[in-house]
Write a protein that holds these residues in place. Structure first.
Motif, PDB file in Angstrom:
ATOM      1  N   ARG A 262      35.221  36.012  29.664  1.00 35.35           N
ATOM      2  CA  ARG A 262      36.510  35.366  29.364  1.00 35.35           C
ATOM      3  C   ARG A 262      36.651  35.326  27.869  1.00 35.35           C
ATOM      4  O   ARG A 262      37.806  35.654  27.553  1.00 35.35           O
ATOM      5  N   ARG A 263      35.619  34.784  27.275  1.00 36.23           N
ATOM      6  CA  ARG A 263      35.737  34.907  25.867  1.00 36.23           C
ATOM      7  C   ARG A 263      36.137  36.549  25.237  1.00 36.23           C
ATOM      8  O   ARG A 263      37.010  36.656  24.161  1.00 36.23           O
ATOM      9  N   ASN A 264      35.453  37.448  25.714  1.00 38.31           N
ATOM     10  CA  ASN A 264      35.725  38.846  25.405  1.00 38.31           C
ATOM     11  C   ASN A 264      36.923  39.344  25.788  1.00 38.31           C
ATOM     12  O   ASN A 264      37.654  39.851  25.156  1.00 38.31           O
ATOM     13  N   SER A 265      37.543  38.862  26.948  1.00 42.05           N
ATOM     14  CA  SER A 265      38.925  39.166  27.286  1.00 42.05           C
ATOM     15  C   SER A 265      39.906  38.603  26.454  1.00 42.05           C
ATOM     16  O   SER A 265      41.088  39.327  26.146  1.00 42.05           O
ATOM     17  N   GLU A 266      39.702  37.374  25.775  1.00 40.47           N
ATOM     18  CA  GLU A 266      40.621  36.905  24.876  1.00 40.47           C
ATOM     19  C   GLU A 266      40.485  37.595  23.615  1.00 40.47           C
ATOM     20  O   GLU A 266      41.773  37.617  22.914  1.00 40.47           O
ATOM     21  N   SER A 267      39.340  38.319  23.310  1.00 41.89           N
ATOM     22  CA  SER A 267      39.467  39.221  22.095  1.00 41.89           C
ATOM     23  C   SER A 267      39.792  40.608  22.399  1.00 41.89           C
ATOM     24  O   SER A 267      39.616  41.403  21.433  1.00 41.89           O
ATOM     25  N   GLY A 268      40.399  40.855  23.464  1.00 42.98           N
ATOM     26  CA  GLY A 268      40.953  42.369  23.832  1.00 42.98           C
ATOM     27  C   GLY A 268      40.284  42.905  24.767  1.00 42.98           C
ATOM     28  O   GLY A 268      40.711  44.122  25.328  1.00 42.98           O
ATOM     29  N   ASP A 269      39.015  42.602  25.110  1.00 40.92           N
ATOM     30  CA  ASP A 269      38.244  43.287  26.198  1.00 40.92           C
ATOM     31  C   ASP A 269      38.993  43.018  27.675  1.00 40.92           C
ATOM     32  O   ASP A 269      39.410  42.054  27.921  1.00 40.92           O
TER      33      ASP A 269
END
Length: 138
Positions: free
Chosen positions: A68-75
């Motif tokens: 989730r944290r990575n998806s918020e940064s674009g992943d």
């Protein structure tokens, strides 16, 4: 969960066996992904079963948090289909994992009924267009 025995399968049970096999492959792949990230899952855990469940659950939660944290940064991250809650609500036998096998080594009536409900569900509201061909059903 166990598949239906191979002898005398009707189409509904053949589809259930196929879908169960497919689900097991997905779970094995998911566990492999978790094990790559969390080293504790790569070896035998010398823990009581309840504690081992907690460790696996913690790894899942941490994995989802990181994704989730990575998806918020674009992943990219996978989206929920919305069907998970319907399945969870429909099949909530209490502690089925603990009572799935009787003292004789045979499945309990409750687990047999759960398997039948899944077989019915996979040929009705949760049927998918490709399952008949893949399960070799006419």
């Amino acid at each position: 969960m166990r598949p239906f025995p191979a002898r005398g399968l009707d189409d509904r049970r053949r589809i259930y066996n196929y879908r169960l096999s497919r689900a097991r492959r997905i779970v094995e792949c998911a566990f492999g992904i978790l094990a790559q990230r969390w080293a504790i899952l790569k070896t035998t855990m010398k823990l009581q079963p309840d504690n081992a469940k907690k460790v696996v659950l913690a790894c899942c939660i941490l994995h989802n948090f990181v994704r989730r944290r990575n998806s918020e940064s674009g992943d990219s991250a996978s989206a929920s289909t919305g069907n998970e809650e319907a399945l969870e609500d429909a099949f909530q036998p209490q502690n089925v994992g603990e009572r799935s096998i009787s003292s004789t080594g045979r499945p309990t009536q409750e687990t047999i009924e759960v398997r039948e409900r899944f077989a019915n569900l996979f040929t009705t509201s949760f049927a998918v267009s490709w399952q008949n061909e893949r399960a070799n059903v006419r």
